[in-house]
Design a protein around this motif. Structure first.
Motif, mmCIF file in Angstrom:
data_model
loop_
_atom_site.group_PDB
_atom_site.id
_atom_site.type_symbol
_atom_site.label_atom_id
_atom_site.label_comp_id
_atom_site.label_asym_id
_atom_site.label_seq_id
_atom_site.Cartn_x
_atom_site.Cartn_y
_atom_site.Cartn_z
ATOM 1 N N ASP A 287 0.830 -1.198 0.000
ATOM 2 C CA ASP A 287 0.000 0.000 0.000
ATOM 3 C C ASP A 287 0.875 1.265 0.000
ATOM 4 O O ASP A 287 1.586 1.536 0.965
ATOM 5 C CB ASP A 287 -0.908 -0.028 1.236
ATOM 6 N N ALA B 280 -1.580 2.700 -4.391
ATOM 7 C CA ALA B 280 -2.157 2.212 -3.140
ATOM 8 C C ALA B 280 -2.701 0.807 -3.390
ATOM 9 O O ALA B 280 -3.901 0.557 -3.354
ATOM 10 C CB ALA B 280 -3.255 3.146 -2.662
ATOM 11 N N TYR C 224 -6.394 2.722 -5.526
ATOM 12 C CA TYR C 224 -7.095 3.780 -4.791
ATOM 13 C C TYR C 224 -7.794 4.735 -5.763
ATOM 14 O O TYR C 224 -7.633 4.652 -6.989
ATOM 15 C CB TYR C 224 -6.097 4.545 -3.916
ATOM 16 N N VAL D 220 -12.153 3.883 -5.066
ATOM 17 C CA VAL D 220 -11.241 2.962 -4.405
ATOM 18 C C VAL D 220 -11.690 1.553 -4.788
ATOM 19 O O VAL D 220 -12.871 1.217 -4.676
ATOM 20 C CB VAL D 220 -11.264 3.138 -2.875
ATOM 21 N N HIS E 151 -15.289 3.441 -1.003
ATOM 22 C CA HIS E 151 -14.285 4.291 -0.382
ATOM 23 C C HIS E 151 -14.013 3.888 1.060
ATOM 24 O O HIS E 151 -14.812 3.175 1.689
ATOM 25 C CB HIS E 151 -14.719 5.756 -0.441
#
Length: 603
Positions: free
Chosen positions: A303, A337, A359, A392, A415
């Motif tokens: 991440d 991410a 993301y 996301v 999200h």
């Protein structure tokens, strides 16, 4: 950068200079069986798949029906939150699809969160197991099975670690992890202490089983996200709006690798294997033989850091090579991410590709394997990022939803911040999930809007998993949604095409056959797949391999390269049924009667 460029060029030239390999060379083998412990695994010049015939006539879209409210599943997820926004809250959780009682029906195991400081929600949340009774009826068997762990669940995977014929469960928690041994009678026993796999008070992530040294016993790779305790909590705002902290607010930590000692215990070999030298922010992962050298490698989503690609040297020692192999960053050279990842041969060239979620304001990423585990970011040129940029994205499932022989893509969206609309109108906390159709010509098309009421559901989704829940030859989808009920999607796609599902059982290899490579030839359609354990966003599914066969009524050839190195072949295997293949056995075995391939129209 100069060294990396030079090595990448060398890898690419090696691929170009490999002598011509042609699928017809293999497709002509129709003997009932060719075996031998001295048989060599598929070579680095894996058979090249024939291009799609111009006569291919696939459905123009899929059809997924939301049957959540009618199937008997009453699970509600909790993240244990209270408004304090601990970094752990949005990371829960993954789920598991597997046949825990070996009755031929795929069951569902949902992970749950647990109360965090300040939590005032429903008491005693726990994980839940639902047994599949067939005909879209599920019953909660958590209590009688003994798998209602009350820890803070994050990742999960299953495998037959003791080679006794049924799959066991490992749960990666925030706090001590849990290992459940399947007793074979519908119940499980907690063997965490006995196996030595609690993994301390870490914040967990994805998990996978694989046989790192091909000794016939599966080993255990446990992902660790960051170093976090409640004393280290950080409060964050974005444009004055409360938000969750991110992984860069905390210290990255190494993952843990356990070696199966074959006596019911595991040994931590993180140092000896090279894993302990790598500190990351692990989320999803998948193990697969990306370089076709006969042993499984591991791709790790990190991440907001460079990803890891752990190349297995065959002895269980790993070298990290993500930058060299082209999967550390996206095409622009930026870390993402990285959330979840699945692998499959998306262009049927004999090499496992990677598909990764990410993301908001980052598309998903399609890493295309050019051969020998050298990858390129092919997201833009293939249309694989369509529809994902504003959201996301978490779970990802690569599966053939219309049985046309090409793997399609399901992506779970939602999200982290339940108040994100207060600061950003370009996205939303709850979002519709995405499904991409593989056109078979190197392109993906977003067909979500035309793919049934199941793709109109808007939730904040996390883990997603795909399997044939009603044994009709079409891959269905289960999605775990944060703070809500899951979404159960029945695949009702109208398709004229045939299919085949394979259950592999190892003998010299591990019983779950994890790491086995399968080649299926049906006419001029050639497909490859591999048995995995642990994939997507901290989830697990798909031990039963599914192949769409188009108009073909049989597979002229099924070839399995087992982790032991043995190669078995079966000829003229009929379509539209579930089949068991046992290592070293000359014949295939029907698992149960399956109704003919008559696909019901949309309702």
């Amino acid at each position: 950068m100069g060294f990396a460029f030079l090595m990448t060029s060398i890898f690419f030239l090696e691929i170009l200079l490999v002598p011509g390999c042609h699928p017809a060379d293999q497709a002509e083998r129709h003997s009932s069986k060719t075996t031998g412990s001295d048989a060599q695994p598929t070579s680095a010049c894996a058979d090249q798949a024939i291009e799609n015939p111009s006569t291919k006539s696939a459905p123009l879209s899929f059809y997924f029906r939301d049957i959540t409210n009618s199937c008997g599943i009453r699970f509600i997820h909790t993240d244990g939150s209270s408004g304090r926004r601990y970094v752990i809250e949005p990371m829960s959780a993954g789920l598991l699809l597997f046949d825990y009682d070996n009755d031929g029906w795929i069951d569902i195991y949902f992970l749950n969160g647990a109360p965090l400081p300040g939590y005032t929600g429903p008491p005693s949340p726990r994980n839940h197991l639902y047994r599949n009774l067939g005909e879209w009826r599920f019953v909660d068997t958590t209590e009688e099975a003994g798998v209602g762990d009350t820890g803070y669940g994050l990742g999960v995977a299953a495998a037959d670690y003791d080679n006794d014929g049924d799959e066991d469960i490992y749960i990666n928690n925030f706090g001590p992890n849990v290992f459940y041994r399947n007793n074979g009678d519908g119940t499980f026993t907690n063997v965490t202490q006995q196996t030595g796999t609690a993994n301390g008070e870490k914040m967990g992530a994805g998990v996978c089983f694989l046989d790192i040294d091909r000794d016939g016993w599966v080993d255990l790779y446990v992902g660790n996200y960051i170093h976090f305790t409640f004393d280290l909590h950080i409060s964050r705002t974005i444009n004055g709006v409360p938000s969750y902290p991110g992984p860069l607010d905390y210290t990255a930590i190494p993952d843990t690798l356990y070696h199966n000692q074959r006596d019911g215990t595991f040994a931590d070999i993180s140092e000896a294997s090279g894993i302990a030298q790598l500190a990351g922010t692990t989320m999803g992962m998948v193990a697969g033989d990306f370089d076709n050298d006969g042993d499984d490698d591991i791709f790790i989503c990190n991440d907001v850091r460079e990803n890891f690609l752990l190349i297995n040297d065959g002895s269980g020692h790993f070298d990290e090579a993500a930058i060299l192999r082209g999967v550390a960053y996206d095409a622009s050279g930026s870390p993402q991410a990285s959330m979840g990842v699945d692998c499959a041969d998306l262009n049927r060239d004999g090499w496992l590709d990677l598909f990764m979620t990410s993301y908001q304001n980052e598309t998903v990423t399609f890493y295309r394997n050019l051969g020998k585990a050298l990858f390129e970011d092919a997201t833009a040129v293939t249309g694989a990022g369509a529809g994902s940029y504003p959201y996301v994205t978490w779970g990802v499932v690569l599966a053939d939803f219309d049985n046309d022989g090409d793997k399609d893509v399901f992506i779970a969206c939602g999200h982290l911040d339940d108040n994100v609309e207060l600061r950003d109108r370009s996205t939303s906390y709850r979002a519709k999930n995405i499904v991409l159709m593989n056109q078979g010509d190197g392109q993906f098309v977003n067909v979500s809007a035309q793919s049934g009421d199941g793709l109109q559901v808007a939730k904040s989704s996390r883990g997603a998993a795909g399997d044939d829940l009603d044994n009709d030859g079409r891959i269905d989808i289960v999605v775990l949604n944060s703070r809500e009920a899951p979404t159960i999607l029945r695949n009702e796609t109208s398709t004229p095409y045939n299919w085949m599902e394979l259950i592999l059982e190892g003998r010299a290899s591990n019983r779950s056959a994890i790491g086995a490579r399968v080649k299926v030839v049906a006419g001029n359609l050639v497909q490859y797949d591999e048995v995995h354990s642990g994939r997507g966003y901290q989830s697990d599914w798909g031990r039963r391999l599914h192949f769409g066969l188009r108009e073909h009524r049989e597979a002229q050839l099924i070839e399995v390269t087992w982790p032991s190195g043995r190669i078995d072949r079966w000829s003229h295997v009929p379509a539209n049924r579930i089949i068991k293949l046992v290592e070293g056995e000359a014949t295939w075995f029907p698992v149960q009667p399956v109704r003919p391939n008559t696909i019901s129209p949309r309702k």
